[in-house]
Design an enzyme around this catalytic site. Structure first.
Site, short mmCIF file in Angstrom:
data_model
loop_
_atom_site.label_atom_id
_atom_site.label_comp_id
_atom_site.label_asym_id
_atom_site.label_seq_id
_atom_site.Cartn_x
_atom_site.Cartn_y
_atom_site.Cartn_z
N CYS A 116 0.82 -1.22 0.00
CA CYS A 116 0.00 0.00 0.00
C CYS A 116 0.85 1.27 0.00
CB CYS A 116 -0.96 0.00 1.19
SG CYS A 116 -2.25 -1.23 1.03
N HIS A 256 -2.64 7.28 3.79
CA HIS A 256 -3.19 6.05 3.19
C HIS A 256 -4.53 5.75 3.85
CE1 HIS A 256 -3.71 2.15 1.59
NE2 HIS A 256 -3.43 1.51 2.71
N ASN A 286 -10.32 0.90 0.89
CA ASN A 286 -8.86 0.86 0.75
C ASN A 286 -8.53 0.37 -0.66
OD1 ASN A 286 -6.14 0.29 0.79
ND2 ASN A 286 -6.18 -0.85 2.72
O1 UT7 Z 1 -3.67 -1.24 3.72
C1 UT7 Z 1 -2.76 -2.18 4.18
C2 UT7 Z 1 -2.63 -2.14 5.62
N1 UT7 Z 1 -3.82 -2.71 6.26
C3 UT7 Z 1 -4.31 -2.13 7.36
O2 UT7 Z 1 -3.84 -1.10 7.79
C4 UT7 Z 1 -5.42 -2.86 8.08
C5 UT7 Z 1 -5.16 -2.80 9.57
N2 UT7 Z 1 -6.16 -3.56 10.37
C6 UT7 Z 1 -7.42 -3.12 10.52
O3 UT7 Z 1 -7.84 -2.14 9.95
C7 UT7 Z 1 -8.30 -3.87 11.49
O4 UT7 Z 1 -7.50 -4.75 12.26
C8 UT7 Z 1 -9.45 -4.69 10.80
C9 UT7 Z 1 -10.44 -3.74 10.17
C10 UT7 Z 1 -8.87 -5.63 9.76
C11 UT7 Z 1 -10.19 -5.54 11.83
O5 UT7 Z 1 -10.64 -4.70 12.90
P1 UT7 Z 1 -10.33 -5.06 14.42
O6 UT7 Z 1 -10.95 -4.00 15.22
O7 UT7 Z 1 -8.85 -5.25 14.53
O8 UT7 Z 1 -11.13 -6.39 14.62
P2 UT7 Z 1 -10.61 -7.82 15.08
O9 UT7 Z 1 -9.95 -8.52 13.96
O10 UT7 Z 1 -9.87 -7.70 16.38
O11 UT7 Z 1 -11.98 -8.54 15.41
C12 UT7 Z 1 -12.83 -8.08 16.47
C13 UT7 Z 1 -14.09 -8.90 16.45
C14 UT7 Z 1 -13.86 -10.40 16.35
O12 UT7 Z 1 -14.87 -11.05 17.09
P3 UT7 Z 1 -14.57 -11.63 18.57
O13 UT7 Z 1 -13.44 -12.59 18.42
O14 UT7 Z 1 -14.20 -10.41 19.41
O15 UT7 Z 1 -15.86 -12.25 18.97
C15 UT7 Z 1 -14.06 -10.69 14.90
O16 UT7 Z 1 -14.48 -12.02 14.65
O17 UT7 Z 1 -14.86 -8.55 15.29
C16 UT7 Z 1 -15.17 -9.73 14.56
N3 UT7 Z 1 -15.22 -9.37 13.15
C17 UT7 Z 1 -16.34 -8.95 12.54
N4 UT7 Z 1 -17.59 -8.78 12.99
C18 UT7 Z 1 -18.50 -8.33 12.13
C19 UT7 Z 1 -14.20 -9.38 12.26
N5 UT7 Z 1 -14.65 -8.95 11.05
C20 UT7 Z 1 -15.97 -8.69 11.22
C21 UT7 Z 1 -16.97 -8.22 10.36
N6 UT7 Z 1 -18.21 -8.05 10.85
N7 UT7 Z 1 -16.71 -7.91 9.05
#
Ligand code: UT7
Length: 338
Positions: A116, A256, A286
């Site tokens: 990215c 970004h 993104n």
């Molecule tokens: O561009 C290249 C660089 N990339 C980035 O900068 C991305 C960086 N990462 C992020 O933006 C975030 O980590 C994400 C958007 C990918 C994920 O957000 P998060 O706040 O880190 O969520 P998480 O992965 O910690 O998941 C939290 C909860 C989980 O449930 P439990 O285990 O707490 O019950 C996930 O299963 O949210 C759940 N979850 C969702 N729930 C509803 C994960 N994806 C979804 C979803 N809808 N789409």
């Protein structure tokens, strides 16, 4: 002799017509508009549809618009670089394909992949050619068909990405505009958190790699999130400090667009109000290498000659960096912009 700097002298973009909304996504995977809006800040993203359509088809339209807007004759272009992670094919380079489609015949060019951060790293590369005097007119296009590598059964990654293309014209100037300073970094030990496993020389495409879904993006969101927040904030501050930039004399932060929470954290680190931060993630998602030029395209009418801009990115690799630009022109109203 006055120093030659590389200045962006035109911006154009293209996003495909099809809009994938959070509502439609929530019928494909177990997610909600509320989760996507609060955790990422994306309302919708554009997706390129159509058999055989690739990244170069979007880049072609962005570059043609750039030529129209800036009155550029394709014969006068010396260098055309495409950057991103979704080339049309492994070879020939997507830059070569785009050059052919837009009628650029007297140039050299190639592809650059820095995740990215591809657009930022490529801007630095193009600037070096311009500063030596060997290149007078360069086209840099960041374009991605992220939908070609997104697993639409993986709810943790599929809401994030969108397709689109942004292109800039870069020319030399002896005035005090253009690219002033940059800090770029890579740390390959971060590669385990964000990658596409198969399709390269280590794991060429086989029935097994397809069945294992290894041609899709693999991302561990949290380590990438943490590294993005700390590195983008640190590098932006460092670049600002060494160039005498403050929250008051910085006109625009161009970050970004990976997650609105990362953008806000970076803005907060430097104490910048939201009004000075370019934000397009809500309607484009993104788009990887296309996020920065699409920001410049969306905000072009608000930019003034002499504005101080800091562009900053974080991406797969890990790759990250920041570039300080003094904007080189007052935009004219473009009645043809969609
Ligand atoms: O561009 C290249 C660089 N990339 C980035 O900068 C991305 C960086 N990462 C992020 O933006 C975030 O980590 C994400 C958007 C990918 C994920 O957000 P998060 O706040 O880190 O969520 P998480 O992965 O910690 O998941 C939290 C909860 C989980 O449930 P439990 O285990 O707490 O019950 C996930 O299963 O949210 C759940 N979850 C969702 N729930 C509803 C994960 N994806 C979804 C979803 N809808 N789409």
């Amino acid at each position: 002799m006055k120093k030659i700097r590389a200045a962006i002298t035109g911006v154009a973009g293209y996003v495909p017509d099809y809009i994938l909304t959070n509502e439609e996504l929530s019928q494909m995977v177990d997610t909600t508009d509320e989760w996507i809006m609060t955790r990422i800040g994306i309302r919708e993203r554009h997706i390129l549809k159509g058999e055989g359509k690739g990244t170069s088809d979007m880049a072609e339209l962005a570059v043609k618009e750039l030529f129209r807007k800036t009155g550029t004759n394709p014969d006068d272009v010396d260098l055309l670089i495409w950057c991103g992670v979704t080339p049309d094919m492994a070879f020939p380079s997507t830059a070569n394909i785009i050059s052919d489609k837009v009628g650029v015949k007297n140039a050299f060019g190639y592809d650059i992949n820095a995740g990215c951060s591809s657009f930022l790293f490529s801007l630095e590369t193009v600037a070096k050619f311009i500063e030596t005097g060997s290149v007078k007119k360069a086209v840099l296009v960041g374009a991605e068909k992220m939908s070609s590598i997104v697993d639409y059964s993986d709810r943790t990654t599929c809401p994030i990405f969108g397709d689109g293309a942004g292109a800039v014209l870069i020319e030399p100037t002896e005035e005090d505009y253009g690219l002033f300073d940059s800090i770029l970094h890579v740390d390959g030990s971060g590669r385990k958190h964000l990658f596409q496993a198969a399709g390269g020389s280590r794991y060429p495409a086989t029935m097994e790699t397809v069945l294992r879904r290894q041609h899709y993006i693999y991302q561990e969101g949290q380590p990438v999130f943490k590294a993005a927040v700390s590195n983008m904030g640190d590098i932006t501050l460092k670049l600002m400090e060494r160039n005498g930039l403050t929250k008051d004399n910085l006109n625009w932060l161009v970050p970004h667009q990976a997650n609105l929470r990362i953008i806000d954290a970076t803005g907060n680190r430097i104490g910048l109000p939201r009004e000075k931060i370019m934000i397009t993630i809500d309607h484009y998602g993104n788009t990887s290498a296309a996020t920065l030029p699409l920001c410049l395209w969306d905000y072009e009418s608000k930019l003034h000659k002499g504005d101080n801009l800091v562009l900053t990115t974080f991406g797969a690799g890990f790759t990250w960096g920041a570039i300080y630009i003094k904007w080189a022109y007052d935009s004219v109203c473009d009645i043809n912009k969609q």
